[in-house]
Design a protein around this motif. Structure first.
Motif, PDB file in Angstrom:
ATOM      1  N   MET A 161       0.841  -1.188   0.000  1.00 39.76           N
ATOM      2  CA  MET A 161       0.000   0.000   0.000  1.00 39.76           C
ATOM      3  C   MET A 161       0.884   1.248   0.000  1.00 39.76           C
ATOM      4  N   ILE A 162       0.466   2.232  -0.751  1.00 36.92           N
ATOM      5  CA  ILE A 162       1.229   3.474  -0.858  1.00 36.92           C
ATOM      6  C   ILE A 162       0.761   4.443   0.208  1.00 36.92           C
ATOM      7  N   GLU A 163       1.714   5.015   0.902  1.00 33.46           N
ATOM      8  CA  GLU A 163       1.378   5.966   1.968  1.00 33.46           C
ATOM      9  C   GLU A 163       0.758   7.226   1.374  1.00 33.46           C
ATOM     10  N   GLN A 164      -0.195   7.785   2.098  1.00 31.41           N
ATOM     11  CA  GLN A 164      -0.911   8.979   1.658  1.00 31.41           C
ATOM     12  C   GLN A 164       0.032  10.158   1.420  1.00 31.41           C
ATOM     13  N   LYS A 165       1.126  10.234   2.161  1.00 32.52           N
ATOM     14  CA  LYS A 165       2.052  11.363   1.999  1.00 32.52           C
ATOM     15  C   LYS A 165       2.655  11.394   0.595  1.00 32.52           C
ATOM     16  N   TYR A 166       2.852  10.221  -0.024  1.00 35.71           N
ATOM     17  CA  TYR A 166       3.393  10.179  -1.382  1.00 35.71           C
ATOM     18  C   TYR A 166       2.342  10.601  -2.408  1.00 35.71           C
ATOM     19  N   ILE A 167       1.122  10.210  -2.185  1.00 37.02           N
ATOM     20  CA  ILE A 167       0.034  10.634  -3.063  1.00 37.02           C
ATOM     21  C   ILE A 167      -0.145  12.147  -2.984  1.00 37.02           C
ATOM     22  N   ASP A 168      -0.145  12.666  -1.763  1.00 34.57           N
ATOM     23  CA  ASP A 168      -0.275  14.118  -1.570  1.00 34.57           C
ATOM     24  C   ASP A 168       0.885  14.862  -2.204  1.00 34.57           C
ATOM     25  N   MET A 169       2.089  14.300  -2.100  1.00 35.12           N
ATOM     26  CA  MET A 169       3.269  14.941  -2.677  1.00 35.12           C
ATOM     27  C   MET A 169       3.116  15.054  -4.200  1.00 35.12           C
ATOM     28  N   ILE A 170       2.647  13.991  -4.828  1.00 34.16           N
ATOM     29  CA  ILE A 170       2.437  14.025  -6.279  1.00 34.16           C
ATOM     30  C   ILE A 170       1.406  15.087  -6.636  1.00 34.16           C
ATOM     31  N   LEU A 171       0.275  15.060  -5.962  1.00 30.32           N
ATOM     32  CA  LEU A 171      -0.802  15.994  -6.294  1.00 30.32           C
ATOM     33  C   LEU A 171      -0.418  17.439  -6.025  1.00 30.32           C
ATOM     34  N   ASP A 172       0.452  17.674  -5.042  1.00 33.11           N
ATOM     35  CA  ASP A 172       0.869  19.034  -4.702  1.00 33.11           C
ATOM     36  C   ASP A 172       2.026  19.540  -5.553  1.00 33.11           C
ATOM     37  N   GLN A 173       2.930  18.650  -5.953  1.00 35.32           N
ATOM     38  CA  GLN A 173       4.189  19.102  -6.546  1.00 35.32           C
ATOM     39  C   GLN A 173       4.379  18.779  -8.019  1.00 35.32           C
ATOM     40  N   VAL A 174       3.713  17.764  -8.524  1.00 32.35           N
ATOM     41  CA  VAL A 174       3.894  17.394  -9.929  1.00 32.35           C
ATOM     42  C   VAL A 174       3.024  18.304 -10.795  1.00 32.35           C
ATOM     43  N   ASP A 175       3.637  18.891 -11.817  1.00 36.82           N
ATOM     44  CA  ASP A 175       2.930  19.802 -12.718  1.00 36.82           C
ATOM     45  C   ASP A 175       2.164  18.989 -13.761  1.00 36.82           C
ATOM     46  N   ILE A 176       0.858  19.012 -13.666  1.00 40.86           N
ATOM     47  CA  ILE A 176       0.008  18.219 -14.555  1.00 40.86           C
ATOM     48  C   ILE A 176       0.208  18.611 -16.015  1.00 40.86           C
ATOM     49  N   VAL A 177       0.470  19.865 -16.289  1.00 39.56           N
ATOM     50  CA  VAL A 177       0.681  20.315 -17.667  1.00 39.56           C
ATOM     51  C   VAL A 177       1.943  19.681 -18.236  1.00 39.56           C
ATOM     52  N   ASN A 178       3.013  19.625 -17.449  1.00 41.86           N
ATOM     53  CA  ASN A 178       4.256  19.007 -17.911  1.00 41.86           C
ATOM     54  C   ASN A 178       4.073  17.520 -18.166  1.00 41.86           C
ATOM     55  N   VAL A 179       3.385  16.841 -17.263  1.00 35.58           N
ATOM     56  CA  VAL A 179       3.183  15.402 -17.417  1.00 35.58           C
ATOM     57  C   VAL A 179       2.373  15.111 -18.676  1.00 35.58           C
ATOM     58  N   ILE A 180       1.238  15.764 -18.823  1.00 33.08           N
ATOM     59  CA  ILE A 180       0.402  15.519 -20.002  1.00 33.08           C
ATOM     60  C   ILE A 180       1.124  15.975 -21.265  1.00 33.08           C
ATOM     61  N   GLY A 181       1.848  17.079 -21.182  1.00 32.41           N
ATOM     62  CA  GLY A 181       2.644  17.537 -22.318  1.00 32.41           C
ATOM     63  C   GLY A 181       3.688  16.521 -22.747  1.00 32.41           C
ATOM     64  N   ASP A 182       4.275  15.811 -21.787  1.00 31.06           N
ATOM     65  CA  ASP A 182       5.233  14.760 -22.120  1.00 31.06           C
ATOM     66  C   ASP A 182       4.565  13.625 -22.887  1.00 31.06           C
ATOM     67  N   TYR A 183       3.315  13.345 -22.577  1.00 34.01           N
ATOM     68  CA  TYR A 183       2.594  12.261 -23.242  1.00 34.01           C
ATOM     69  C   TYR A 183       2.072  12.660 -24.625  1.00 34.01           C
ATOM     70  N   ILE A 184       1.545  13.854 -24.747  1.00 33.15           N
ATOM     71  CA  ILE A 184       0.900  14.232 -26.011  1.00 33.15           C
ATOM     72  C   ILE A 184       1.698  15.252 -26.814  1.00 33.15           C
ATOM     73  N   GLY A 185       2.788  15.743 -26.264  1.00 33.06           N
ATOM     74  CA  GLY A 185       3.592  16.758 -26.927  1.00 33.06           C
ATOM     75  C   GLY A 185       3.182  18.147 -26.482  1.00 33.06           C
ATOM     76  N   GLU A 186       4.110  18.858 -25.888  1.00 30.63           N
ATOM     77  CA  GLU A 186       3.788  20.197 -25.367  1.00 30.63           C
ATOM     78  C   GLU A 186       3.329  21.143 -26.460  1.00 30.63           C
ATOM     79  N   SER A 187       3.808  20.929 -27.691  1.00 31.80           N
ATOM     80  CA  SER A 187       3.394  21.810 -28.788  1.00 31.80           C
ATOM     81  C   SER A 187       1.919  21.619 -29.143  1.00 31.80           C
ATOM     82  N   ASN A 188       1.318  20.531 -28.692  1.00 34.91           N
ATOM     83  CA  ASN A 188      -0.104  20.286 -28.944  1.00 34.91           C
ATOM     84  C   ASN A 188      -1.011  20.964 -27.919  1.00 34.91           C
ATOM     85  N   LEU A 189      -0.429  21.526 -26.869  1.00 37.63           N
ATOM     86  CA  LEU A 189      -1.210  22.212 -25.836  1.00 37.63           C
ATOM     87  C   LEU A 189      -1.383  23.676 -26.208  1.00 37.63           C
ATOM     88  N   ILE A 190      -2.606  24.132 -26.188  1.00 32.73           N
ATOM     89  CA  ILE A 190      -2.918  25.522 -26.522  1.00 32.73           C
ATOM     90  C   ILE A 190      -3.436  26.196 -25.261  1.00 32.73           C
TER      91      ILE A 190
END
Length: 94
Positions: free
Chosen positions: A1-30
């Protein structure tokens, strides 16, 4: 089981735009105002219906999918991973 502190860390610190941009290409984001738009990576479309709200840390498809969620949910859907593996992927890569 993953501790809640790691889930919270992801949700607080990981930039969703960067992650999705890595998957679909940042140039595709308007940027329109405070949101980003793109064609949905989960189905074919000609007009952008996929929205990322950076401030809320969420994404939503207003087209065929009618789905949305946070950065963990995006990785789960895009990679076909269960929750624990998606969390581990984000901890490792971001």
């Amino acid at each position: 089981m993953i501790e809640q502190k790691y889930i919270d860390m992801i949700l607080d610190q990981v930039d969703i735009v960067n992650v999705i941009g890595d998957y679909i290409g940042e140039s595709n984001l308007i940027r329109k105002g405070r949101r980003y738009w793109a064609c949905c990576p989960f189905h074919s479309e000609n007009t952008p219906s996929f929205c990322i709200d950076e401030n809320k840390g969420t994404w939503h498809c207003f087209g065929k999918c009618q789905e949305g969620g946070n950065v963990i949910g995006f990785v789960m859907k895009h990679e076909g991973l269960p929750f624990p593996l998606a969390v581990k992927r984000l901890l490792k890569d971001y």
